[in-house]
Design a protein around this motif. Structure first.
Motif, PDB file in Angstrom:
ATOM      1  N   LEU A   1       0.791  -1.133  -0.107  1.00 47.71           N
ATOM      2  CA  LEU A   1      -0.343  -0.277  -0.185  1.00 47.71           C
ATOM      3  C   LEU A   1       0.566   1.109  -0.194  1.00 47.71           C
ATOM      4  N   LEU A   2       1.948   1.089   0.716  1.00 47.23           N
ATOM      5  CA  LEU A   2       2.816   2.577   0.842  1.00 47.23           C
ATOM      6  C   LEU A   2       3.770   2.550  -0.447  1.00 47.23           C
ATOM      7  N   PHE A   3       3.929   1.681  -1.559  1.00 47.53           N
ATOM      8  CA  PHE A   3       4.823   1.994  -2.419  1.00 47.53           C
ATOM      9  C   PHE A   3       3.477   1.627  -3.227  1.00 47.53           C
ATOM     10  N   VAL A   4       2.236   1.618  -3.558  1.00 45.43           N
ATOM     11  CA  VAL A   4       1.533   2.711  -4.007  1.00 45.43           C
ATOM     12  C   VAL A   4       0.915   3.900  -4.442  1.00 45.43           C
ATOM     13  N   GLN A   5       1.487   4.033  -3.471  1.00 41.48           N
ATOM     14  CA  GLN A   5       1.030   5.645  -2.620  1.00 41.48           C
ATOM     15  C   GLN A   5       2.115   6.341  -3.170  1.00 41.48           C
ATOM     16  N   LEU A   6       3.088   6.021  -2.654  1.00 44.22           N
ATOM     17  CA  LEU A   6       4.532   6.931  -3.149  1.00 44.22           C
ATOM     18  C   LEU A   6       4.830   7.213  -4.290  1.00 44.22           C
ATOM     19  N   SER A   7       4.716   5.737  -4.923  1.00 47.52           N
ATOM     20  CA  SER A   7       4.356   5.590  -6.559  1.00 47.52           C
ATOM     21  C   SER A   7       3.712   6.947  -7.385  1.00 47.52           C
ATOM     22  N   PHE A   8       2.750   7.060  -6.596  1.00 46.91           N
ATOM     23  CA  PHE A   8       1.349   7.504  -7.119  1.00 46.91           C
ATOM     24  C   PHE A   8       2.093   8.958  -7.187  1.00 46.91           C
ATOM     25  N   SER A   9       2.217   9.559  -5.950  1.00 48.25           N
ATOM     26  CA  SER A   9       2.968  10.831  -5.502  1.00 48.25           C
ATOM     27  C   SER A   9       4.206  10.870  -6.267  1.00 48.25           C
ATOM     28  N   ILE A  10       4.550   9.994  -6.375  1.00 47.92           N
ATOM     29  CA  ILE A  10       6.323  10.480  -6.957  1.00 47.92           C
ATOM     30  C   ILE A  10       5.895  11.568  -8.190  1.00 47.92           C
ATOM     31  N   TYR A  11       4.872   9.698  -9.347  1.00 50.05           N
ATOM     32  CA  TYR A  11       4.350  10.463 -10.398  1.00 50.05           C
ATOM     33  C   TYR A  11       3.752  11.860 -10.432  1.00 50.05           C
ATOM     34  N   ARG A  12       2.911  11.544 -10.008  1.00 46.92           N
ATOM     35  CA  ARG A  12       1.973  13.203 -10.409  1.00 46.92           C
ATOM     36  C   ARG A  12       3.159  14.209 -10.247  1.00 46.92           C
ATOM     37  N   ASN A  13       3.916  14.306  -9.003  1.00 48.73           N
ATOM     38  CA  ASN A  13       5.023  15.471  -8.894  1.00 48.73           C
ATOM     39  C   ASN A  13       5.946  15.912  -9.605  1.00 48.73           C
ATOM     40  N   GLU A  14       6.691  14.455  -9.534  1.00 51.46           N
ATOM     41  CA  GLU A  14       7.635  14.911 -11.023  1.00 51.46           C
ATOM     42  C   GLU A  14       8.277  13.384 -11.390  1.00 51.46           C
ATOM     43  N   GLY A  15       7.087  13.501 -12.239  1.00 47.04           N
ATOM     44  CA  GLY A  15       7.143  12.528 -13.719  1.00 47.04           C
ATOM     45  C   GLY A  15       7.636  11.272 -13.639  1.00 47.04           C
ATOM     46  N   ARG A  16       7.645  10.636 -14.673  1.00 47.60           N
ATOM     47  CA  ARG A  16       8.184   9.083 -14.790  1.00 47.60           C
ATOM     48  C   ARG A  16       9.696   9.035 -14.289  1.00 47.60           C
ATOM     49  N   PRO A  17      10.796   9.658 -14.769  1.00 45.35           N
ATOM     50  CA  PRO A  17      12.155   9.328 -14.681  1.00 45.35           C
ATOM     51  C   PRO A  17      12.645   8.661 -12.949  1.00 45.35           C
TER      52      PRO A  17
ATOM     53  N   LEU B   1      10.619   8.004 -11.231  1.00 48.55           N
ATOM     54  CA  LEU B   1       9.147   6.995 -10.212  1.00 48.55           C
ATOM     55  C   LEU B   1      10.115   5.931 -10.356  1.00 48.55           C
ATOM     56  N   TYR B   2      11.190   5.458 -11.996  1.00 41.91           N
ATOM     57  CA  TYR B   2      11.422   4.288 -12.881  1.00 41.91           C
ATOM     58  C   TYR B   2      12.918   3.821 -11.311  1.00 41.91           C
ATOM     59  N   ARG B   3      13.224   5.069 -11.246  1.00 46.96           N
ATOM     60  CA  ARG B   3      14.575   4.915 -10.274  1.00 46.96           C
ATOM     61  C   ARG B   3      14.048   4.409  -9.005  1.00 46.96           C
ATOM     62  N   PHE B   4      12.868   5.012  -8.225  1.00 46.50           N
ATOM     63  CA  PHE B   4      11.728   4.827  -7.326  1.00 46.50           C
ATOM     64  C   PHE B   4      11.606   3.263  -7.322  1.00 46.50           C
ATOM     65  N   PHE B   5      11.482   2.813  -8.101  1.00 45.60           N
ATOM     66  CA  PHE B   5      11.078   1.137  -8.764  1.00 45.60           C
ATOM     67  C   PHE B   5      12.254   0.600  -8.751  1.00 45.60           C
ATOM     68  N   ARG B   6      12.917   1.153  -8.853  1.00 44.83           N
ATOM     69  CA  ARG B   6      14.781   0.391  -9.328  1.00 44.83           C
ATOM     70  C   ARG B   6      14.828   0.735  -7.686  1.00 44.83           C
ATOM     71  N   VAL B   7      14.779   0.786  -7.482  1.00 43.42           N
ATOM     72  CA  VAL B   7      15.512   1.082  -5.330  1.00 43.42           C
ATOM     73  C   VAL B   7      14.626   0.297  -5.251  1.00 43.42           C
ATOM     74  N   ASN B   8      13.429   0.080  -5.334  1.00 44.75           N
ATOM     75  CA  ASN B   8      12.858  -0.968  -5.150  1.00 44.75           C
ATOM     76  C   ASN B   8      13.175  -2.013  -4.838  1.00 44.75           C
ATOM     77  N   ALA B   9      13.442  -2.416  -6.136  1.00 42.54           N
ATOM     78  CA  ALA B   9      13.635  -3.567  -6.809  1.00 42.54           C
ATOM     79  C   ALA B   9      15.275  -4.486  -5.799  1.00 42.54           C
ATOM     80  N   TYR B  10      16.073  -3.541  -5.503  1.00 45.98           N
ATOM     81  CA  TYR B  10      17.064  -3.365  -4.660  1.00 45.98           C
ATOM     82  C   TYR B  10      16.681  -4.191  -3.460  1.00 45.98           C
ATOM     83  N   ALA B  11      16.108  -3.212  -2.375  1.00 49.37           N
ATOM     84  CA  ALA B  11      15.709  -3.434  -1.099  1.00 49.37           C
ATOM     85  C   ALA B  11      14.487  -4.974  -1.006  1.00 49.37           C
ATOM     86  N   LEU B  12      13.853  -5.393  -2.139  1.00 48.77           N
ATOM     87  CA  LEU B  12      13.503  -6.767  -2.349  1.00 48.77           C
ATOM     88  C   LEU B  12      15.002  -8.189  -2.140  1.00 48.77           C
TER      89      LEU B  12
END
Length: 709
Positions: free
Chosen positions: A208-224, A226-237
């Motif tokens: 739930l936190l991932f979805v909300q924070l991803s949406f917040s990043i996309y809305r306020n900062e755009g795609r690049p 967001l992709y960086r956030f996806f990447r660091v989440n993949a590392y965390a996993l």
């Protein structure tokens, strides 16, 4: 220069909140921390013997893989509740070993760490330091840690959940590899030490936190970004999975052999709820513990959801404040999980059982209340922070919340006390306070604590109304929070934290009389080794053979191997006959497992009979033992057992340990086949003459996972 830098003013100031939390943890749980009384129930009968065994193994430089003393052996490393791979258990176990005193230190340390994790989480959310400190205090004295003090794996989970959330928010804010590694380490602590259900549920909150924070990043900062956030989440996993590899491999190998691999029945999933009656513990925790819990329709350990009277007031006030989406998510999550924690009172838990993965594999809906407490403490911290930032703007809201809480408290006192025998003078004179009493009633306990709470509420109302200046208000608030929570802990602790009838010293002295190390097991019938007939010491009455160092057929552990349970439950005559033998013996008559389907065969078995599969029978060529033939232990450790055989012909050696992945055998250094006699155990052919047989437990995948982790 290093010491000077370490002890500078800034370093001391940063360490001060943690020092306060440590002192308060010792004061709040002083009966444990000061080695006065032992912890209750499961922690002494379950966690203590396991940790003792793990520690003793490590001190003998043995990996804690196999426990030979329960249920004729089982893989303790694969039991998710054993904490066999938990670094804290390794630290205490390897350096000092586990005594009842060390168990108390371990417990107190986890209480302190739980408070520290919540403090760090509050700071990471942007709250003032004193607000975060109040959150930490509220959490380590909350109804979950007090109510479930006897469930050590639950306490460990509660300790690391705030750290995981802290690390994930830090991951979102910094989005660097360092944060991904830190997140993976905290998840490793959670997975190896805690109860699996908490990890499963925490994953949903993280999603739930991932979805909300991803949406917040996309809305306020755009795609690049967001992709960086996806990447660091993949590392965390990735780091979480690789760190936990040893635990994941252990459980993966165990799952097919467990008795409980699928879901549990719905009635079991609804057992032990946070019943609606128990919700009065939001402001009256002493009212929900009693020698008679029939009114609350739940277990004594499942009824407390307290996180402080004043924290509750600010939680109520948070409903009247405008909140960012991040805190709205915690509000939604807390209320939703609360609706599931009440069990059958609402349809939510049943819905989750049928339609959401993992919710059909654990009992006790009340365990969910830890997430309720965390969410509500976060919201209370938000409201306190807002109030301290702008007292005039929020003063009215705090007064309204205080009046709502006071009215609810007063109505609860009236409802529970009306027409009941109270007599507080008699109640206090008989020494019923701060003790487990069978004389007191719920009405008396509710009235007593309710009266105290009303006085504290009045003081609080005066404080927020008259005091000005955020520093003074926050300091007074901390004092009130500490007094309220420590007093509540002292009232409830005799019911759910410690056993006042016993002393830690008595347990320690009794333990000192038991054997140390891994002596050769006695060659008397295994049937004689069980918790009902083994010598008890003080408050311990289960898992005793871990201390007596005898191979036993029983124990206290939900993780049981399928074949052993099938033998004990469905082939009881064969089971009883088999355990009339010593741990090692020479088999006599040899028969096919197919014959066990015939009740007449099953009812006429004797201890000398050995049943094997048809395939195994076709491979062996042995005879019954004769006069002078014998077997004896010559070496014994949990993962390696040496047996000396002396036979006049080729014979069959039976070892009453469960056959499981990783067990190997050698005869005079040459590997031999390990058979499965009597459905569940191990056996090998031995040649005539004198020979040395070595049984070794070598789960290679697990050992690889250990080094990899």
């Amino acid at each position: 220069m290093t010491l000077k830098r370490f002890f500078n003013k800034n370093s001391v100031r940063k360490a001060l909140p943690f020092l306060v939390l440590l002192i308060l943890a010792i004061l709040g749980y002083w009966q444990i921390a000061m080695f006065r009384h032992p912890l209750k129930w499961d922690i002494v009968d379950q966690a203590f013997p396991w940790k003792y065994f793990i520690g003793e193994s490590l001190q003998h430089h043995i990996l804690p893989l196999w426990n030979p003393y329960q249920y004729c052996g089982y893989p303790i490393h694969a039991d998710p509740q054993s904490s066999a791979w938990y670094p804290m258990t390794w630290f205490f176990g390897y350096i000092w070993g586990y005594s009842i005193y060390m168990l108390s230190i371990d417990f107190t340390l986890h209480i302190f760490l739980a408070g520290s994790g919540m403090f760090l989480l509050g700071k990471k959310m942007g709250f003032q330091e004193k607000v975060a400190l109040m959150m930490g205090i509220a959490y380590m004295f909350s109804g979950f840690l007090v109510g479930n003090a006897q469930h050590f794996m639950w306490i460990i989970s509660a300790t690391w959940i705030p750290f995981v959330l802290y690390a994930y928010i830090d991951l979102y804010q910094e989005q660097k590899l360092k944060q991904a590694v830190t997140f993976g380490l905290f998840m490793f602590m959670m997975v190896t030490g805690g109860y699996p259900a908490f990890t499963m549920i925490l994953l949903y909150l993280l999603i739930l936190l991932f979805v909300q924070l991803s949406f917040s990043i996309y809305r306020n900062e755009g795609r690049p970004p967001l992709y960086r956030f996806f990447r660091v989440n993949a590392y965390a996993l990735l780091f979480s999975v690789t760190n936990s590899m040893v635990m994941l491999i252990s459980v993966w190998k165990l799952m097919p052999e467990l008795t409980r691999t699928g879901g549990i029945p719905l009635r079991d999933a609804l057992e032990g709820p946070l019943s609606p009656q128990s919700l009065i513990s939001f402001f009256l925790p002493f009212g929900v513990v009693n020698h008679d819990m029939s009114f609350f329709a739940t277990d004594l350990s499942m009824s407390n959801v307290y996180f402080g009277l004043f924290m509750f007031i600010f939680f109520v006030a948070s409903f009247l404040m405008k909140k960012p989406p991040f805190f709205k998510l915690f509000l939604f999550w807390g209320l939703f999980i609360l609706s599931a924690a009440v069990g059958s009172a609402l349809p939510v838990r049943e819905f989750l059982y049928y339609y959401v993965p993992f919710f059909d594999v654990f009992r006790f809906p009340s365990l969910l209340r830890i997430f309720v407490i965390i969410s509500f403490v976060v919201l209370a911290g938000f409201a306190i922070n807002e109030f301290l930032s702008d007292r005039e703007k929020h003063l009215k809201k705090i007064k309204i919340a205080t009046l709502i809480t006071g009215f609810s408290l007063l109505m609860t006192i009236v409802v529970f006390s009306f027409g009941q025998y109270i007599n507080l003078g008699e109640y206090l004179a008989d020494g019923n306070l701060f003790s487990f009493s069978k004389k007191t009633s719920i009405a008396q306990q509710t009235f007593f604590q309710g009266s105290v709470q009303l006085v504290l509420l009045a003081l609080f109302f005066i404080l927020v109304s008259k005091t000005k200046g955020p520093k003074r208000i926050s300091s007074f608030l901390i004092v009130l929070v500490v007094v309220d929570l420590i007093f509540a802990v002292q009232l409830n602790a005799p019911f759910t934290v410690y056993e006042k009838k016993f002393s830690q010293k008595a347990i320690y002295e009794a333990r000192q009389k038991q054997p140390f190390g891994f002596p050769l097991p006695a060659l008397h019938p295994v049937a004689d080794n069980n918790d009902r007939t083994s010598p008890h010491f003080v408050s311990s009455w289960r898992n005793l053979n871990i201390f007596h160092k005898q191979i036993a057929w029983d124990g206290y552990n939900p993780a049981q191997l399928r074949n052993f349970v099938f033998l004990e439950d469905s082939l009881k005559p064969l089971f009883k006959a088999t355990i009339q033998n010593p741990p090692i013996y020479l088999g006599s008559g040899f028969y096919s497992n197919e014959l066990l389907k015939d009740k007449s065969t099953l009812n006429n078995v004797d201890s000398s009979m050995v049943f094997l599969s048809n395939e195994d029978l076709s491979k062996i060529n042995v005879e019954a033992p004769r006069s002078g033939d014998n077997v004896r232990f010559t070496g014994f450790s949990p993962n390696r057992v040496q047996v000396q055989t002396k036979t006049s012909h080729q014979s069959f050696l039976v070892f009453l340990q469960s056959k499981y992945y990783g067990w190997e055998a050698e005869v005079d250094g040459v590997e031999t086949i390990v058979y499965k006699p009597n459905i569940a155990f191990m056996g090998v052919q031995v040649p005539e003459g004198e020979h040395q047989v070595v049984f070794s437990y070598k789960p290679r995948f697990v050992v690889f996972g250990f080094y990899f982790s």
